[in-house]
Scaffold this motif. Structure first.
Motif, mmCIF file in Angstrom:
data_model
loop_
_atom_site.group_PDB
_atom_site.id
_atom_site.type_symbol
_atom_site.label_atom_id
_atom_site.label_comp_id
_atom_site.label_asym_id
_atom_site.label_seq_id
_atom_site.Cartn_x
_atom_site.Cartn_y
_atom_site.Cartn_z
ATOM 1 N N SER A 14 0.982 -1.240 0.062
ATOM 2 C CA SER A 14 0.210 -0.044 -0.028
ATOM 3 C C SER A 14 0.686 1.042 0.053
ATOM 4 O O SER A 14 0.690 2.265 -0.575
ATOM 5 N N TYR A 32 -6.394 7.212 -6.998
ATOM 6 C CA TYR A 32 -5.753 6.089 -5.899
ATOM 7 C C TYR A 32 -6.370 5.998 -4.488
ATOM 8 O O TYR A 32 -6.963 7.070 -4.171
ATOM 9 N N THR A 33 -6.522 4.844 -4.110
ATOM 10 C CA THR A 33 -6.871 4.809 -2.893
ATOM 11 C C THR A 33 -5.565 4.044 -1.945
ATOM 12 O O THR A 33 -4.741 3.467 -2.895
ATOM 13 N N SER A 35 -5.445 0.941 -1.596
ATOM 14 C CA SER A 35 -5.571 -0.552 -2.122
ATOM 15 C C SER A 35 -5.508 -0.350 -3.532
ATOM 16 O O SER A 35 -5.365 -1.542 -4.431
ATOM 17 N N ASN A 36 -5.792 0.585 -4.201
ATOM 18 C CA ASN A 36 -6.142 0.518 -5.812
ATOM 19 C C ASN A 36 -5.458 1.878 -6.347
ATOM 20 O O ASN A 36 -6.000 2.949 -5.853
ATOM 21 N N GLN A 50 -2.706 -2.635 -7.375
ATOM 22 C CA GLN A 50 -3.567 -2.917 -6.264
ATOM 23 C C GLN A 50 -2.659 -3.831 -5.401
ATOM 24 O O GLN A 50 -1.657 -4.288 -5.550
ATOM 25 N N ALA A 51 -2.792 -3.353 -4.127
ATOM 26 C CA ALA A 51 -2.129 -3.638 -2.801
ATOM 27 C C ALA A 51 -3.038 -4.530 -1.988
ATOM 28 O O ALA A 51 -4.071 -4.338 -1.898
ATOM 29 N N THR A 52 -2.284 -5.657 -1.450
ATOM 30 C CA THR A 52 -2.925 -6.443 -0.508
ATOM 31 C C THR A 52 -1.999 -6.344 0.688
ATOM 32 O O THR A 52 -0.657 -5.915 0.421
ATOM 33 N N PRO A 53 -2.272 -7.098 1.724
ATOM 34 C CA PRO A 53 -1.273 -6.891 2.809
ATOM 35 C C PRO A 53 0.030 -7.712 2.541
ATOM 36 O O PRO A 53 1.028 -7.710 2.999
#
Length: 98
Positions: A14, A32-33, A35-36, A50-53
């Motif tokens: 992120s 953006y946010t 996560s995206n 795209q971000a994940t943990p």
């Protein structure tokens, strides 16, 4: 349209997504946010994030193969600059079916 994708295992996905988006927001209409993210480099090329943990996923779309390869290099170069405290290893792009 040509497209490729890559995933980078990292606990800081992120943060890197937001740094990449903020960096290019001075030149492009970036959205953006945490996560995206979407970086529209031009009408015929963009980067989707795209971000994940556990990982940062990246997709690049471009009108031709040469532009796609250049964008891959530019995005990876900037990502590694922001992630200088972490060894992200080799980032392998995979071509997507047209």
């Amino acid at each position: 349209m040509h497209a490729s994708q890559a995933s980078v295992p990292t606990q800081s996905a992120s943060r890197y997504l937001q740094q990449l988006c903020k960096h290019w927001s001075h030149k492009f209409a970036v959205e953006y946010t945490p996560s995206n993210g979407t970086i529209p480099f031009a009408a015929d090329r963009k980067c989707l994030l795209q971000a994940t943990p556990e990982q940062l996923s990246m997709r690049i779309e471009a009108a031709d193969e040469a532009t796609l390869e250049r964008r891959e290099g530019v995005v990876v170069e900037h990502l590694k600059r922001f992630a200088f405290r972490e060894d992200l290893g080799a980032i392998a792009w995979q071509r997507l079916a047209q």
